[in-house]
Scaffold this motif. Structure first.
Motif, short mmCIF file in Angstrom:
data_model
loop_
_atom_site.label_atom_id
_atom_site.label_comp_id
_atom_site.label_asym_id
_atom_site.label_seq_id
_atom_site.Cartn_x
_atom_site.Cartn_y
_atom_site.Cartn_z
N PRO A 372 44.64 20.32 42.84
CA PRO A 372 44.03 19.28 43.37
C PRO A 372 42.30 19.12 42.87
N THR A 373 41.68 20.13 42.61
CA THR A 373 40.37 20.02 42.34
C THR A 373 40.15 20.21 40.67
N ARG A 374 38.98 19.58 40.38
CA ARG A 374 38.33 19.67 38.93
C ARG A 374 37.71 20.71 38.63
N VAL A 375 37.90 21.42 37.44
CA VAL A 375 37.11 22.80 37.24
C VAL A 375 35.59 22.41 37.54
N ASN A 376 35.03 21.22 37.05
CA ASN A 376 33.58 21.11 37.04
C ASN A 376 33.36 20.08 38.55
N ASN A 377 34.38 19.99 39.31
CA ASN A 377 34.43 19.37 40.66
C ASN A 377 33.24 18.25 40.56
N ASN A 378 33.35 17.40 39.70
CA ASN A 378 32.44 16.14 39.33
C ASN A 378 33.47 14.58 39.33
N LEU A 379 33.31 14.06 40.48
CA LEU A 379 34.33 12.82 40.42
C LEU A 379 33.24 11.46 40.27
N PRO A 380 33.59 10.51 39.45
CA PRO A 380 32.84 9.58 39.26
C PRO A 380 32.96 8.60 40.64
N LYS A 381 32.06 7.58 40.56
CA LYS A 381 32.20 6.69 41.56
C LYS A 381 32.76 5.39 41.01
N VAL A 382 33.77 4.94 41.70
CA VAL A 382 34.86 3.80 41.31
C VAL A 382 34.54 2.48 42.06
N HIS A 383 34.19 1.46 41.56
CA HIS A 383 33.89 0.21 42.22
C HIS A 383 35.18 -0.61 41.71
N LEU A 384 35.55 -1.38 42.76
CA LEU A 384 36.67 -2.36 42.62
C LEU A 384 36.03 -3.71 42.64
N VAL A 385 36.05 -4.57 41.60
CA VAL A 385 35.45 -6.01 41.73
C VAL A 385 36.53 -7.16 41.54
N ASP A 386 36.53 -7.78 42.82
CA ASP A 386 37.35 -8.99 42.74
C ASP A 386 36.97 -10.12 42.16
N MET A 387 37.75 -10.59 40.97
CA MET A 387 37.49 -11.61 40.16
C MET A 387 37.41 -12.98 40.65
N ARG A 388 38.30 -13.13 41.59
CA ARG A 388 38.47 -14.44 42.05
C ARG A 388 37.21 -14.86 42.78
N ASN A 389 36.33 -14.06 43.26
CA ASN A 389 35.01 -14.31 43.67
C ASN A 389 33.99 -14.68 42.45
N GLU A 390 34.26 -13.78 41.61
CA GLU A 390 33.14 -13.74 40.40
C GLU A 390 33.42 -15.21 39.56
N ILE A 391 34.70 -15.78 39.40
CA ILE A 391 34.93 -16.96 38.94
C ILE A 391 34.31 -17.83 39.48
N LYS A 392 34.30 -18.21 40.88
CA LYS A 392 33.81 -19.11 41.63
C LYS A 392 32.26 -19.31 41.32
#
Ligand code: ADP
Ligand code: ZN
Ligand code: ZN
Length: 719
Positions: A372-392
């Motif tokens: 379950p762990t990465r050799v270098n233990n370095n996980l990126p930050k993930v953002h989810l963006v809702d395009m329904r709001n962006e289109i508005k």
């Protein structure tokens, strides 16, 4: 002596064994597994010798074998058995199974001029040196400060003189076989000591070197699975045995091959980009025992290694392990068959195991190993963006966040990867304002739009409704086939971002051999700051200078009308999220979409396979999809639509009268290609005996029908 010979009867789309007589002068040459030439009607056919017998008596005359093609058998006992197993599982003709297993040069009935390649050297005969006359001849002789000289070097001086010298017995030709495939480049082996997770995986598998046992390593991206494989292979080789490593075609890069070469020296490589000659050479190097490790794509599972000690299947969830045309075999099934035959372990590895494999692991059919762990233990930050709001807000393609971050990347001389998750089929209608997709109430599969009838249909069960013009969710009338190509996106990026230097990787830019590697290289050495591409780039996201990964339409693959689309979406996004930020700079991932609250997207962003699995399995259970049932797909096609329809209904009726859970007939996802109409029938089944009986019956009826083609796909991966 008589021989049973398997030949293909093309006109009847079948194969069959026939008995032939072996004349006395051929008795020494004929043996099981060799190809022979036999008379059949008034033609000559190539076939495989399946068995020989010394005591069969016939009260009618049998014909003689005309000729024996091979010096050595091309199929050994194991291969003969694999072919039979494959044929019984896929319902493909036996001879097509054997042909698939062999390189082109060794297939039956294949007229080829693929030959061994030789280099010709010249050797000197000192006794005849008095016959050297002219200046040119002397010049040639002067080359011999070593025993062998390349003939081409001598010919460069004078071809005529070389000929004379050979004719006069001064020089003699020596031929040496060369193997065509040769990957240059080198890679220094890293000497690493295993992490405790790697060590645990290694030690667990190590206990089973001498028994058949399947393992599933569930290891997140970057957990160091390759190192575990190599430790296992080292032991196996040291014990005098052989190893097969299957990897997806797309990951079989020179870099990977070199990692193995650096550790193990000579290995054989088999994949579809080799020329026929290269493939033939690699095959023979394996057959002659010159190598004991084979790394390759799907068909490498047939590598003729005699003494297998381990089989490794990396990225076991990969679709391409299943062949899409006849025989529709799955390389993992063949791997398991071979591991049983050789009494050795088979190790499947993946960060996102297929739902079926993980279920087998939970049930104990496979032994599960977690990393379950990465050799270098370095996980990126993930953002989810809702395009329904962006289109508005007027941001139709790039969200505010992606715009800002991408501008930062350009300003700071870093690099970004933009992945365009292409919608598989433009015929699925979605609401352009809220992302709503219209689905079949019974199958939970997006409906496909049929222009001709202006209807929306389920291609699993045949359900249909008239085209809908207003979104039931948000009442918008903006309902469309949504889709943007990479080329269009490239233009948009160049318009929107100053200082963007974009390189694009998609089907159009990678058709030439080596183009793929070139693009990767020029991005790696900094000629560009943005790499833009389709799913294809998700494998190569290992660049130290990349700090940002943006995914456009992260949810688009959910709209592909296939029950596995959530699994594929999870796999893709997990891959992307796991790959960014491999160096010191923390990576960031931005996933844009309309349906970002879908469990496949949320769980991928959190790198939570188990969470995804639990949700997915509930849906599969409710609808009776694998792993709760097996599937069989029957495709019926032809030029005459009415006839295809009529025969499809006939087949469906026959099946429904004999077995349960027959769905359809419905149109295929793409109902018409090149004026050929496609219909399909889907069967959900648990026990297969009765179904196989029915399928064989159907196959028998349609094999000589030239107006309607019936194809059977057992455990299809795409429906
Ligand atoms: P996976 O195949 O599980 O995604 P890799 O095998 O590609 O992971 O390993 C990720 C990286 O970690 C590679 O660069 C590899 O060389 C490195 N690595 C693997 N094992 C070790 C180890 N024990 N110590 C240091 N580095 C390692
Ligand atoms: Zn809507
Ligand atoms: Zn349906």
């Amino acid at each position: 002596m008589t021989a049973e010979v398997l030949v293909e009867i093309k006109a009847q789309n079948m194969d069959k064994t026939f008995t032939y007589n072996v004349s006395i002068d051929m008795e020494d040459k004929v043996s099981v597994g060799k190809r022979v030439l036999v008379p059949f009607g008034n033609q000559k056919l190539e076939g495989f010798v399946m068995s020989i017998s010394n005591d069969k008596k016939f009260d009618y005359e049998i014909k003689n074998i005309i000729d024996v093609i091979d010096d050595e058998p091309v199929l050994d006992d194991e291969m003969l058995k694999i072919g039979k197993y494959m044929s019984s599982k896929t319902l493909a003709n036996l001879i097509s199974c054997y042909s698939t297993m062999l390189p082109k040069a060794l297939k039956a009935s294949h007229k080829t001029n693929i030959n061994k390649k030789y280099i010709t050297y010249l050797k000197i005969n000192k006794d005849n040196l008095d016959k050297v006359k002219t200046e040119k001849q002397k010049e040639i002789i002067a080359l011999f400060d070593k025993e062998l000289v390349l003939k081409s070097d001598a010919v460069n001086i004078s071809a005529a003189s070389v000929k004379t010298l050979i004719n006069n017995g001064v020089l003699e030709e020596v031929k040496e076989e060369v193997y065509r495939y040769n990957l240059n480049g080198n890679y220094k082996d890293k000497n690493v000591s295993l992490t405790s997770e790697q060590d645990n995986a290694y030690n667990t598998i190590k206990k089973s070197y001498n028994e058949f046992k399947p393992f599933l390593i569930h290891g997140v991206t970057g957990s160091g699975k390759t190192e575990v494989y190599m430790h296992l292979i080292k032991d196996v080789i040291d014990n005098g045995k052989d190893a097969i490593v299957l990897v997806p075609e797309i990951s079989l890069t020179p870099q990977l091959v070199n990692i193995f070469k650096a550790r193990f020296g000579d290995i054989a490589v088999l994949h579809s980009r080799l020329s026929d000659g290269e493939r033939y050479d690699e095959w023979r190097r394996i057959l002659e025992g010159k190598v004991n490790i084979v790394v390759g794509a799907r068909s490498a599972i047939f590598a003729p290694l005699k003494n297998l000690g381990i089989i490794i299947v990396d990225e076991e969830h990969t679709d391409t392990y299943k062949q899409e045309n006849n025989p529709r075999y799955n390389a993992i099934d063949i791997g398991i068959y071979r591991a049983k035959y050789h009494n050795c372990p088979i190790v499947l590895g993946s960060a996102t195991p297929s739902i079926e494999s993980y279920t087998r692991a939970i049930l104990g059919t496979y032994t599960l190993i977690n990393m379950p762990t990465r050799v270098n233990n370095n996980l990126p930050k993930v953002h989810l963006v809702d395009m329904r709001n962006e289109i508005k807000k007027g941001n139709r393609i790039f969200s505010k966040l992606l715009k800002d971050k991408l501008n930062d990347v350009i300003k700071n001389n870093k690099q970004a990867i933009i992945l365009l998750n292409r919608r598989g089929y433009s015929t699925v209608l979605t609401c352009h304002s809220c992302g709503h997709t219209f689905k079949c109430p019974k199958c939970d599969i997006p409906l496909t739009y049929h222009k001709a009838s202006n209807t929306m249909r389920c291609h699993y069960c045949g359900y249909g409704v008239g085209r809908i013009y207003e979104c039931p969710e948000c009442k918008s009338k903006d309902i469309n086939e949504f889709g943007m190509g990479t080329q269009k996106l490239e233009e948009e990026i160049l318009k929107e971002f100053d200082g963007a230097k974009v390189i694009r990787m998609d089907i159009d830019t990678t058709t030439k051999k080596g183009a793929h590697e070139k693009i990767i290289e020029s991005f790696r050495n900094g000629e560009y700051n943005i790499l833009l591409g389709t799913q294809m780039i998700s494998k190569g996201l290992d660049f130290p200078n990349v700090t940002l990964v943006g995914v456009i339409n992260g949810d688009a693959s959910l709209n592909i009308p296939d029950f596995r689309s959530a699994e594929r979406t999870f796999g893709l996004l997990n891959q992307v999220s796991g790959r960014a930020g491999r160096s010191k700079d923390l990576g960031e991932v931005i996933i844009q979409g309309f349906n970002i609250n879908h469990y496949s997207i949320v769980k991928a962003a959190n790198c939570d396979y188990k969470g995804f699995y639990d949700e997915e399995v509930n849906i599969r259970k409710r609808l009776g999809y694998p792993p709760f049932n097996n599937l069989c797909l029957i495709k019926i096609s032809g030029r005459d639509f009415d006839l295809v329809m009529k025969e499809s209904k006939k087949i469906a009726n026959y099946l429904m009268n004999n077995i349960d859970n027959v769905l359809g007939p419905g149109s295929s996802t793409i109902p018409k290609i090149n004026d050929i109409y496609y219909m399909q029938i889907l069967i959900k089944y648990k026990k297969s005996e009765k179904m196989y009986e029915c399928l064989k019956y159907i196959k028998g009826i349609y094999k000589t029908n030239h107006k309607v083609k019936v194809e059977i796909d057992i455990n299809p991966l795409r429906i």
